[in-house]
Motif scaffolding. Structure first.
Motif, short mmCIF file in Angstrom:
data_model
loop_
_atom_site.label_atom_id
_atom_site.label_comp_id
_atom_site.label_asym_id
_atom_site.label_seq_id
_atom_site.Cartn_x
_atom_site.Cartn_y
_atom_site.Cartn_z
N ARG A 1 0.85 -1.43 0.32
CA ARG A 1 0.31 -0.08 0.11
C ARG A 1 0.86 1.28 0.12
O ARG A 1 2.06 1.16 0.73
N CYS A 2 0.62 2.08 -0.74
CA CYS A 2 1.25 3.76 -0.94
C CYS A 2 0.41 4.53 0.30
O CYS A 2 -0.34 4.35 0.25
N THR A 3 1.97 4.85 1.12
CA THR A 3 1.17 5.24 2.36
C THR A 3 1.42 6.97 1.88
O THR A 3 0.75 7.64 2.80
N ASN A 4 1.21 7.35 0.57
CA ASN A 4 0.89 8.82 0.33
C ASN A 4 -0.47 8.55 -0.31
O ASN A 4 -0.75 10.19 0.09
N CYS A 5 -0.27 8.15 -1.06
CA CYS A 5 -1.94 8.43 -1.30
C CYS A 5 -2.73 6.75 -0.76
O CYS A 5 -3.93 6.71 -1.71
N GLN A 6 -2.26 5.98 -0.49
CA GLN A 6 -3.04 4.50 -0.29
C GLN A 6 -3.54 3.91 -1.36
O GLN A 6 -4.58 2.89 -0.75
N GLU B 1 0.17 5.67 -9.42
CA GLU B 1 -0.42 6.47 -9.43
C GLU B 1 0.26 7.73 -8.58
O GLU B 1 0.23 8.82 -9.54
N CYS B 2 1.24 7.73 -7.79
CA CYS B 2 1.49 8.89 -6.95
C CYS B 2 3.19 8.90 -7.41
O CYS B 2 4.08 10.09 -7.01
N GLN B 3 3.45 7.88 -7.94
CA GLN B 3 5.37 7.40 -8.15
C GLN B 3 5.92 8.02 -6.10
O GLN B 3 6.95 7.54 -6.25
ZN LIG Z 1 0.89 6.28 -4.47
#
Ligand SMILES: [Zn+2]
Lengths: 318, 143
Positions: A216-221, A233-235
């Motif tokens: 799981r991306c901790t920036n955009c979930q 999604e957000c690199q």
């Molecule tokens: Zn992300």
């Protein structure tokens, strides 16, 4: 072997074609109930035609018969072969192969035809010839020659009861067998181990402990699978993971038939499963007949030990 | 006539599948199979002799494979069927600890003679194809 040496060798070998390995020779023992019983017990063959005299008396045959696959048994040489076979044209020919490096031996085909059934009291007479020798062949085992013996079986009245063609490959072994014999026990193959690298080792380590994780991306979930360093999604390259509940739906599947890979159970179904969390996972579907699997079917996964070395999520019909 | 039923030629069609049978390959089956077929070659009863050929243990002799293949066919057909021929291609050895699964299918049928060709495959769970071939059975007409 130079071409000249090969030619000289082949001249000697091909001279054996047509040679009689043994003249018509009656078996030392007639067909008998004792040997038939030994055979049927070990083979697990409960056919009453072989051992049930009472049934056989009322059958179309009217009497018991020997199992047809015992055709060659009656004339076997016996215990003496433990100390080597006695000399005949076949053993002489085999020795000639051995002397020229063709020490490997492999029975490849056997064909028996049965013309008459035999019963206790009958005598089986064998005659055998060397019927064919192939040209030199390149085989998976190594260079070699196939030879074929033809045995003809008759009974005490001279009636033909069957034939046997036995095909043997004599070859030059590619490796010394002694070197390969060190393993004392049968190694049971396991599934092919998944390569574990910097980016996915954590996922497999969790699997070994019975958990299927989803990155799981901790920036955009955003969730992602299979594991990789960057969020699509957000690199962001910052991530953690959640544990999957392993409930899912079959998006697509295939049944693997051929080749059968050692270490894998068959039937073997591989499916793409959409997990409840939203990511996809490729895994086996088990616990039902392949014919009962459908796209859209609900499944529930469990991480299981599938062989001595491997933990994997396996999905069952929900 | 008896409690043993035999399939008649009208009851069998091309494409019929025989029920699979799984056979545990034990040291007992390998060694006793060799002895019951009077095959005293050391590789079938003496582990060290088998290992000298590069295999980990004693291995099943051909006459036992032939016996298991015909048994598989006649277990299906019943005792009044007559075995006409047995044609086997040999593959990987059967070694104690393995399980061989035998499957079969009717591939041809001669309406005149009642002879059916059954294609039989014996695969062990470790090395794959052990034996593959055809058993021909002559089935009786209906009683
Ligand atoms: Zn992300």
């Amino acid at each position: 072997m130079t071409p000249e040496e090969q030619q000289a060798f082949e001249e000697k070998i091909y001279a054996y074609v047509g040679r009689q390995v043994c003249p018509p020779t009656p078996a030392r023992d007639d067909v008998n109930a004792t040997m038939i019983r030994h055979w049927t017990e070990v083979m697990g063959d409960t056919n009453p035609a072989y051992t049930d005299a009472q049934w056989a008396a009322s059958s179309r045959r009217g009497k018991t018969i020997a199992p047809p696959a015992m055709l060659y048994v009656w004339n076997q040489e016996g215990f003496a072969v433990t100390t080597g076979r006695s000399s005949d044209p076949q053993t002489d020919m085999v020795e000639l192969f051995n002397e020229h490096g063709f020490t490997g031996v492999l029975g490849t085909n056997v064909k028996q035809e049965y013309f008459r059934e035999v019963s206790p009291g009958d005598t089986v007479v064998i005659e055998m010839v060397i019927d064919q020798i192939s040209e030199r062949k390149a085989t998976a085992r190594g260079a070699g020659y196939f030879f074929e013996t033809l045995a003809t079986f008759t009974n005490q009245d001279g009636e033909k009861i069957g034939t046997q063609r036995f095909r043997v490959l004599k070859f030059i072994p590619q490796e010394q067998p002694a070197a390969a014999a060190s393993e004392d026990k049968l190694e049971v193959p396991t599934r092919i181990a998944s390569p574990r690298g910097h980016d996915n080792k954590w996922w497999w380590d969790a699997c070994d402990e019975g958990k299927v994780l989803i990155q799981r991306c901790t920036n955009c979930q955003t969730l992602r699978h299979p594991p990789r360093p960057m969020c699509g999604e957000c690199q962001s390259m910052e991530w953690d993971s959640i544990e999957s509940g392993l409930d899912g739906e079959i998006l697509s599947f295939t049944e693997l038939h051929h080749p059968k890979i050692p270490g894998y159970p068959y039937p073997l179904v591989c499916a793409v499963i959409r997990l409840g969390e939203g990511t996809n996972l490729v895994a086996n579907v088990v616990g039902c007949e392949p014919a009962d699997i459908q796209i859209g079917m609900r499944v529930q996964g469990r991480v299981e030990q599938v062989d001595e070395k491997t933990m994997l999520p396996q999905f069952y019909p929900a | 006539m008896s409690e043993y039923n035999t399939l008649s030629r009208t009851e069998v069609s091309v494409g019929d599948k025989l029920p699979p049978v799984a056979i545990d390959i034990t040291t007992g089956l390998v060694v006793c199979g060799a002895l019951a077929t009077r095959d005293f070659e050391p590789v079938h009863h003496d582990k060290s002799a088998a290992q000298a050929t590069g295999l980990p243990d004693v291995f099943m002799n051909i006459l036992t494979s032939q016996g298991l293949m015909t048994r598989y066919a006649t277990d299906w057909s019943g005792p009044e069927a007559i075995v006409r021929s047995l044609d086997i291609r040999l593959g990987a050895p059967n070694i104690p600890g393995m399980v061989m699964t035998i499957t079969g299918e009717v591939k041809a049928k001669d309406e005149q003679t009642g002879i059916v060709d059954i294609e039989v495959l014996g695969e062990n769970n470790i090395w794959g194809m052990h034996m593959q071939g055809t058993v021909q059975l002559e089935l009786p007409t209906e009683a």
